[in-house]
Design a protein around this motif. Structure first.
Motif, PDB file in Angstrom:
ATOM      1  N   THR A 175      21.150  47.028  56.819  1.00  0.00           N
ATOM      2  CA  THR A 175      22.297  47.765  56.272  1.00  0.00           C
ATOM      3  C   THR A 175      23.614  47.201  56.779  1.00  0.00           C
ATOM      4  O   THR A 175      24.525  46.901  55.994  1.00  0.00           O
ATOM      5  N   ILE A 176      23.724  47.036  58.086  1.00  0.00           N
ATOM      6  CA  ILE A 176      24.980  46.559  58.676  1.00  0.00           C
ATOM      7  C   ILE A 176      25.196  45.085  58.334  1.00  0.00           C
ATOM      8  O   ILE A 176      26.314  44.670  58.027  1.00  0.00           O
ATOM      9  N   GLY A 177      24.141  44.293  58.368  1.00  0.00           N
ATOM     10  CA  GLY A 177      24.261  42.873  58.026  1.00  0.00           C
ATOM     11  C   GLY A 177      24.786  42.668  56.620  1.00  0.00           C
ATOM     12  O   GLY A 177      25.681  41.852  56.386  1.00  0.00           O
ATOM     13  N   GLN A 178      24.242  43.414  55.653  1.00  0.00           N
ATOM     14  CA  GLN A 178      24.712  43.293  54.266  1.00  0.00           C
ATOM     15  C   GLN A 178      26.169  43.715  54.135  1.00  0.00           C
ATOM     16  O   GLN A 178      26.966  43.038  53.486  1.00  0.00           O
ATOM     17  N   LYS A 179      26.523  44.839  54.739  1.00  0.00           N
ATOM     18  CA  LYS A 179      27.904  45.324  54.657  1.00  0.00           C
ATOM     19  C   LYS A 179      28.875  44.346  55.326  1.00  0.00           C
ATOM     20  O   LYS A 179      29.953  44.074  54.807  1.00  0.00           O
ATOM     21  N   LEU A 180      28.483  43.827  56.471  1.00  0.00           N
ATOM     22  CA  LEU A 180      29.333  42.885  57.188  1.00  0.00           C
ATOM     23  C   LEU A 180      29.522  41.596  56.390  1.00  0.00           C
ATOM     24  O   LEU A 180      30.643  41.087  56.281  1.00  0.00           O
ATOM     25  N   ALA A 181      28.453  41.090  55.809  1.00  0.00           N
ATOM     26  CA  ALA A 181      28.559  39.868  55.005  1.00  0.00           C
ATOM     27  C   ALA A 181      29.494  40.073  53.815  1.00  0.00           C
ATOM     28  O   ALA A 181      30.302  39.194  53.495  1.00  0.00           O
ATOM     29  N   ARG A 182      29.398  41.242  53.170  1.00  0.00           N
ATOM     30  CA  ARG A 182      30.314  41.534  52.044  1.00  0.00           C
ATOM     31  C   ARG A 182      31.757  41.569  52.515  1.00  0.00           C
ATOM     32  O   ARG A 182      32.640  40.991  51.875  1.00  0.00           O
ATOM     33  N   ARG A 183      32.010  42.223  53.641  1.00  0.00           N
ATOM     34  CA  ARG A 183      33.384  42.321  54.154  1.00  0.00           C
ATOM     35  C   ARG A 183      33.948  40.954  54.541  1.00  0.00           C
ATOM     36  O   ARG A 183      35.134  40.704  54.402  1.00  0.00           O
ATOM     37  N   LEU A 184      33.072  40.088  55.044  1.00  0.00           N
ATOM     38  CA  LEU A 184      33.510  38.770  55.475  1.00  0.00           C
ATOM     39  C   LEU A 184      33.407  37.718  54.383  1.00  0.00           C
ATOM     40  O   LEU A 184      33.809  36.572  54.582  1.00  0.00           O
ATOM     41  N   ALA A 185      32.843  38.106  53.237  1.00  0.00           N
ATOM     42  CA  ALA A 185      32.677  37.201  52.093  1.00  0.00           C
ATOM     43  C   ALA A 185      31.900  35.943  52.461  1.00  0.00           C
ATOM     44  O   ALA A 185      32.291  34.817  52.152  1.00  0.00           O
ATOM     45  N   VAL A 186      30.764  36.157  53.143  1.00  0.00           N
ATOM     46  CA  VAL A 186      29.872  35.062  53.518  1.00  0.00           C
ATOM     47  C   VAL A 186      28.459  35.394  53.041  1.00  0.00           C
ATOM     48  O   VAL A 186      28.135  36.553  52.792  1.00  0.00           O
ATOM     49  N   PRO A 187      27.592  34.384  52.923  1.00  0.00           N
ATOM     50  CA  PRO A 187      26.211  34.642  52.514  1.00  0.00           C
ATOM     51  C   PRO A 187      25.464  35.511  53.525  1.00  0.00           C
ATOM     52  O   PRO A 187      25.778  35.510  54.725  1.00  0.00           O
ATOM     53  N   TYR A 188      24.453  36.204  53.017  1.00  0.00           N
ATOM     54  CA  TYR A 188      23.613  37.072  53.833  1.00  0.00           C
ATOM     55  C   TYR A 188      22.151  36.654  53.674  1.00  0.00           C
ATOM     56  O   TYR A 188      21.728  36.287  52.571  1.00  0.00           O
ATOM     57  N   ALA A 189      21.388  36.736  54.759  1.00  0.00           N
ATOM     58  CA  ALA A 189      19.944  36.495  54.700  1.00  0.00           C
ATOM     59  C   ALA A 189      19.228  37.568  55.514  1.00  0.00           C
ATOM     60  O   ALA A 189      19.656  37.912  56.621  1.00  0.00           O
ATOM     61  N   GLU A 190      18.156  38.066  54.949  1.00  0.00           N
ATOM     62  CA  GLU A 190      17.317  39.085  55.590  1.00  0.00           C
ATOM     63  C   GLU A 190      16.269  38.391  56.443  1.00  0.00           C
ATOM     64  O   GLU A 190      15.420  37.664  55.920  1.00  0.00           O
ATOM     65  N   GLY A 191      16.322  38.624  57.740  1.00  0.00           N
ATOM     66  CA  GLY A 191      15.394  37.978  58.661  1.00  0.00           C
ATOM     67  C   GLY A 191      13.939  38.266  58.364  1.00  0.00           C
ATOM     68  O   GLY A 191      13.073  37.412  58.579  1.00  0.00           O
ATOM     69  N   ASP A 192      13.634  39.455  57.855  1.00  0.00           N
ATOM     70  CA  ASP A 192      12.242  39.787  57.531  1.00  0.00           C
ATOM     71  C   ASP A 192      11.675  38.855  56.470  1.00  0.00           C
ATOM     72  O   ASP A 192      10.467  38.612  56.440  1.00  0.00           O
ATOM     73  N   ASP A 193      12.527  38.320  55.609  1.00  0.00           N
ATOM     74  CA  ASP A 193      12.063  37.421  54.548  1.00  0.00           C
ATOM     75  C   ASP A 193      11.573  36.077  55.090  1.00  0.00           C
ATOM     76  O   ASP A 193      10.909  35.331  54.375  1.00  0.00           O
ATOM     77  N   THR A 237      35.863  36.529  67.818  1.00  0.00           N
ATOM     78  CA  THR A 237      35.724  35.229  67.151  1.00  0.00           C
ATOM     79  C   THR A 237      36.995  34.781  66.457  1.00  0.00           C
ATOM     80  O   THR A 237      37.026  33.707  65.887  1.00  0.00           O
ATOM     81  N   ALA A 238      38.010  35.582  66.434  1.00  0.00           N
ATOM     82  CA  ALA A 238      39.284  35.270  65.772  1.00  0.00           C
ATOM     83  C   ALA A 238      39.121  35.088  64.266  1.00  0.00           C
ATOM     84  O   ALA A 238      39.897  34.395  63.634  1.00  0.00           O
ATOM     85  N   VAL A 239      38.094  35.723  63.681  1.00  0.00           N
ATOM     86  CA  VAL A 239      37.861  35.652  62.248  1.00  0.00           C
ATOM     87  C   VAL A 239      38.421  36.908  61.590  1.00  0.00           C
ATOM     88  O   VAL A 239      38.399  37.988  62.168  1.00  0.00           O
ATOM     89  N   GLN A 240      38.897  36.752  60.379  1.00  0.00           N
ATOM     90  CA  GLN A 240      39.432  37.892  59.635  1.00  0.00           C
ATOM     91  C   GLN A 240      38.574  38.158  58.412  1.00  0.00           C
ATOM     92  O   GLN A 240      38.055  37.225  57.806  1.00  0.00           O
ATOM     93  N   ASP A 241      38.449  39.472  58.056  1.00  0.00           N
ATOM     94  CA  ASP A 241      37.724  39.749  56.820  1.00  0.00           C
ATOM     95  C   ASP A 241      38.617  39.364  55.639  1.00  0.00           C
ATOM     96  O   ASP A 241      39.823  39.237  55.752  1.00  0.00           O
ATOM     97  N   ARG A 242      37.967  39.167  54.504  1.00  0.00           N
ATOM     98  CA  ARG A 242      38.700  38.630  53.351  1.00  0.00           C
ATOM     99  C   ARG A 242      38.897  39.703  52.311  1.00  0.00           C
ATOM    100  O   ARG A 242      38.166  40.573  52.119  1.00  0.00           O
TER     101      ARG A 242
END
Length: 181
Positions: free
Chosen positions: A27-45, A176-181
């Motif tokens: 849940t958090i990984g998907q939401k974070l990836a969307r906020r940061l506009a980066v790809p997401y991968a599910e570790g269980d896969d 990390t000095a990264v900003q969401d997009r």
């Protein structure tokens, strides 16, 4: 994180969302990836069918079971090192995180942390997942918290998914000095 990225001036983050099963990694990984506009991968896969069957049967994975899984996640991180990404992985032990961190100096571990009772309640309510509640204690016993010198931070999961995501994003931006997009 250092490096340049077109339009941002900063390299996109390379985040591994860690924690025991039921902590909210997906849940958090998907939401974070969307906020940061980066790809997401599910570790269980990345688990082999044999690993999934073993966990479904209530048997914990050992280091030999985890090695190819961690290698596959490390390969995903390496493929996304320049453009960033978010992947989930329990990464319970320091040596597992060391394996993943060896891919890039930009790997950042975001550990989702909460009380066993909260996590057990989440696992009980979860449907259609191979990880049974009976394995939670083995994961808690195996968990080695992030060390002070590791590139990462722990985030409490006692709020809503939106609150946890906001906490996670704040830590990522700060550390990390990264900003969401």
């Amino acid at each position: 994180m250092s490096g340049e990225s077109p339009g941002q001036g900063l390299r996109p983050p390379l985040i591994v969302v860690t924690g025991v099963s039921g902590s909210g990694k997906t849940t958090i990984g998907q939401k974070l990836a969307r906020r940061l506009a980066v790809p997401y991968a599910e570790g269980d896969d990345f688990h082999s069918p044999q690993n999934v069957a073993k966990m479904r049967a209530g048997r914990p994975l050992d280091d030999d079971d985890r090695r190819p899984w961690l290698d596959a996640i490390a390969a995903w991180l390496a493929e996304h090192a320049e453009r960033g990404g978010v992947v989930t992985c329990s990464a319970l032990k320091l040596r597992y995180r060391d394996r993943l961190a060896a891919v890039s100096p930009d790997v950042f571990f975001l550990h989702l942390d909460g009380p066993a009772e909260l996590i057990a309640g989440r696992l009980t309510a979860r449907e259609d997942h191979f990880m049974p509640l009976s394995l939670l204690q083995s994961q808690i016993a195996a968990l080695e918290p992030l060390a002070a010198d590791e590139p990462g931070a722990a985030v409490p999961i006692d709020g809503t998914p939106e609150q946890t995501t906001a906490r996670a994003l704040a830590v990522v931006k700060e550390r990390t000095a990264v900003q969401d997009r």
